[in-house]
Write an enzyme that holds these catalytic residues in place. Structure first.
Site, PDB file in Angstrom:
ATOM      1  N   ARG A 155       6.377  -8.379   1.812  1.00  0.00           N
ATOM      2  CA  ARG A 155       7.275  -8.021   2.926  1.00  0.00           C
ATOM      3  C   ARG A 155       7.883  -9.272   3.548  1.00  0.00           C
ATOM      4  O   ARG A 155       9.069  -9.294   3.882  1.00  0.00           O
ATOM      5  CB  ARG A 155       6.526  -7.198   3.985  1.00  0.00           C
ATOM      6  CG  ARG A 155       7.447  -6.864   5.175  1.00  0.00           C
ATOM      7  CD  ARG A 155       6.839  -5.910   6.180  1.00  0.00           C
ATOM      8  NE  ARG A 155       6.618  -4.608   5.604  1.00  0.00           N
ATOM      9  CZ  ARG A 155       5.476  -3.934   5.711  1.00  0.00           C
ATOM     10  NH1 ARG A 155       4.466  -4.449   6.374  1.00  0.00           N
ATOM     11  NH2 ARG A 155       5.352  -2.755   5.169  1.00  0.00           N
ATOM     12  N   THR A 159      -5.687  -1.496   7.182  1.00  0.00           N
ATOM     13  CA  THR A 159      -5.832  -2.951   7.205  1.00  0.00           C
ATOM     14  C   THR A 159      -7.240  -3.287   7.706  1.00  0.00           C
ATOM     15  O   THR A 159      -7.633  -4.436   7.736  1.00  0.00           O
ATOM     16  CB  THR A 159      -4.800  -3.569   8.176  1.00  0.00           C
ATOM     17  OG1 THR A 159      -4.843  -2.827   9.400  1.00  0.00           O
ATOM     18  CG2 THR A 159      -3.405  -3.511   7.608  1.00  0.00           C
ATOM     19  N   LYS A 172       0.831  -1.213   0.000  1.00  0.00           N
ATOM     20  CA  LYS A 172       0.000   0.000   0.000  1.00  0.00           C
ATOM     21  C   LYS A 172       0.868   1.267   0.000  1.00  0.00           C
ATOM     22  O   LYS A 172       0.632   2.189  -0.785  1.00  0.00           O
ATOM     23  CB  LYS A 172      -0.957  -0.001   1.208  1.00  0.00           C
ATOM     24  CG  LYS A 172      -1.927  -1.181   1.187  1.00  0.00           C
ATOM     25  CD  LYS A 172      -2.851  -1.197   2.371  1.00  0.00           C
ATOM     26  CE  LYS A 172      -2.188  -1.414   3.706  1.00  0.00           C
ATOM     27  NZ  LYS A 172      -1.466  -2.706   3.819  1.00  0.00           N
ATOM     28  N   THR A 173       1.881   1.281   0.865  1.00  0.00           N
ATOM     29  CA  THR A 173       2.767   2.457   0.914  1.00  0.00           C
ATOM     30  C   THR A 173       3.497   2.619  -0.419  1.00  0.00           C
ATOM     31  O   THR A 173       3.620   3.719  -0.964  1.00  0.00           O
ATOM     32  CB  THR A 173       3.806   2.291   2.050  1.00  0.00           C
ATOM     33  OG1 THR A 173       3.104   1.888   3.229  1.00  0.00           O
ATOM     34  CG2 THR A 173       4.578   3.554   2.307  1.00  0.00           C
ATOM     35  N   ASP A 201      -1.031   6.482   6.647  1.00  0.00           N
ATOM     36  CA  ASP A 201      -1.070   5.047   6.905  1.00  0.00           C
ATOM     37  C   ASP A 201      -1.934   4.786   8.140  1.00  0.00           C
ATOM     38  O   ASP A 201      -2.043   5.653   9.012  1.00  0.00           O
ATOM     39  CB  ASP A 201       0.366   4.559   7.152  1.00  0.00           C
ATOM     40  CG  ASP A 201       0.492   3.063   6.902  1.00  0.00           C
ATOM     41  OD1 ASP A 201      -0.489   2.451   6.435  1.00  0.00           O
ATOM     42  OD2 ASP A 201       1.564   2.509   7.173  1.00  0.00           O
TER      43      ASP A 201
END
Ligand code: ADP
Length: 351
Positions: free
Chosen positions: A237, A178, A84-85, A129
């Protein structure tokens, strides 16, 4: 994080579970410290997977570029570590503008969000975020900022209070969360674009691993990268973290930059990660349920048995075990499936 000493051997290489789980999809402090999370794709083209999301983003970006407008406010939702980032940075790049970054828990006072918004320039992107964690006052200030590019501020207190309106540049807010359901309806309604970021396929993760291995100068063969992809829980990640740990092992223990499937397995073994990508906490969880035979077990008893808090068990450990068919949640408690029993019975000594 385990310190790698010069006289390390295969057995010293394990990590204690409470320190760090390699399979946790949230950013860990080592990654924050070393900015490892910042090794990101530099264009939408380099961003692997999420094809539907990318093509609708492409259209929205091109349309607003043609109209010389800022992109509509965009909400990205999905599990941690899915990109997302990274997408927020790429959107800003494609729009030829800057991306300013904030996390909701750090925007504590109204003056924090006011400062951020007053500092924005025309067309810039503000990425927030964990946007579901904004406090109420901040959220209310955002409503008019998002809708009318205006800040409605109250100055002074009690009888002397005055309202003042300040116009701000047209900016694009990109929110990441999330927990979509935790975002209030008024905030949700002010986003024009919504995108779900999905888990990745093994082939996509393999490609991400291969691209990253080139960046960090290691030579990974096809089987090795697929093996890593398979156990990465659909999450870049986690895949990239596995890759870095395998590189550590290869360079320190085996003194090489060439990584085969065999070496991947050895490295993961030394971190107590097995062929399914499960770590010692996962296996302890499964063993505990196995001890209860076929009786459903409550979350609190499991948490007490493992000495961990129940939300960590519920949101971090269980989802993957459910996903791979080892566990089911029933109204009376958690139950191992036959597959889960077979697996844990084959692990004779807690690894
Ligand atoms: P999130 O914001 O969803 O938690 P990030 O954007 O921080 O996730 O991504 C985590 C890591 O995974 C970063 O290092 C990022 O570069 C990498 N990554 C995520 N998605 C992709 C992708 N589609 N292609 C390549 N790398 C990715």
């Amino acid at each position: 994080m385990a310190i790698i000493s010069s006289n390390i051997d295969d057995n010293d290489f394990s990590l204690r579970k409470k320190e760090l789980r390699l399979v946790d999809s949230k950013v860990i402090s080592e990654e924050k410290r070393n900015n490892l999370n910042l090794v990101r794709p530099v264009s939408l083209k380099e961003f692997i997977g999420q094809e539907k999301l990318k093509s609708s983003l492409r259209i929205a970006i091109d349309a607003s570029t043609i109209r010389k407008e800022s992109l509509e406010h965009t909400l990205l939702y999905g599990q941690p570590g899915l990109g997302k980032t990274t997408l927020a940075f790429l959107i800003a790049k494609e729009m030829n503008t800057k991306c300013r970054v904030a996390t909701a828990p750090a925007i504590e006072r109204p003056r924090d969000i006011v400062g951020l918004l007053l500092g924005m320039k025309e067309g810039e992107v503000l990425f927030i975020d964990e946007i579901h964690r904004l406090n109420r006052l901040t959220e209310e200030l955002l409503y008019s900022a998002m809708e009318d590019f205006r800040l409605d501020l109250t100055m002074g207190a009690n009888r002397g209070a005055r309202c003042r309106t300040i116009n701000i540049p047209r900016f694009t807010l990109i929110g990441a969360t999330t927990k979509l359901a935790s975002i209030s309806a008024p905030l949700r309604d002010r986003f024009g674009l919504f995108h779900k970021v999905e888990f990745y396929t093994n082939d996509e993760l393999k490609q991400i691993i291969i691209n990253f291995s080139r960046l960090i100068n290691i030579n990974l063969d096809d089987d090795a990268s697929y093996n890593l992809a398979k156990i990465s829980r659909g999450t870049p990640r986690i895949a990239l973290r596995f890759l870095r740990r395998v590189r550590d092992y290869a360079q320190v223990v085996k003194k090489t930059n060439v990584i085969s499937k065999n070496l991947v397995n050895k490295a993961l073994n030394s971190y107590q990660i097995d062929e399914k990508g499960l770590d010692s906490l996962d296996r302890q969880y499964l063993s505990l349920l196995r001890l209860n035979n076929n009786n459903p077990t409550g979350l609190d008893s499991i948490a007490a048995g493992l000495g961990d808090d129940s939300s960590m068990i519920e949101f971090v450990v269980e989802p993957y075990l459910i996903q791979i068919g080892f566990l089911i949640r029933t109204p009376r408690g958690r139950l191992l499936t036959d597959l889960g029993k077979k697996y844990i019975d084959s692990k004779n000594d807690n690894f």
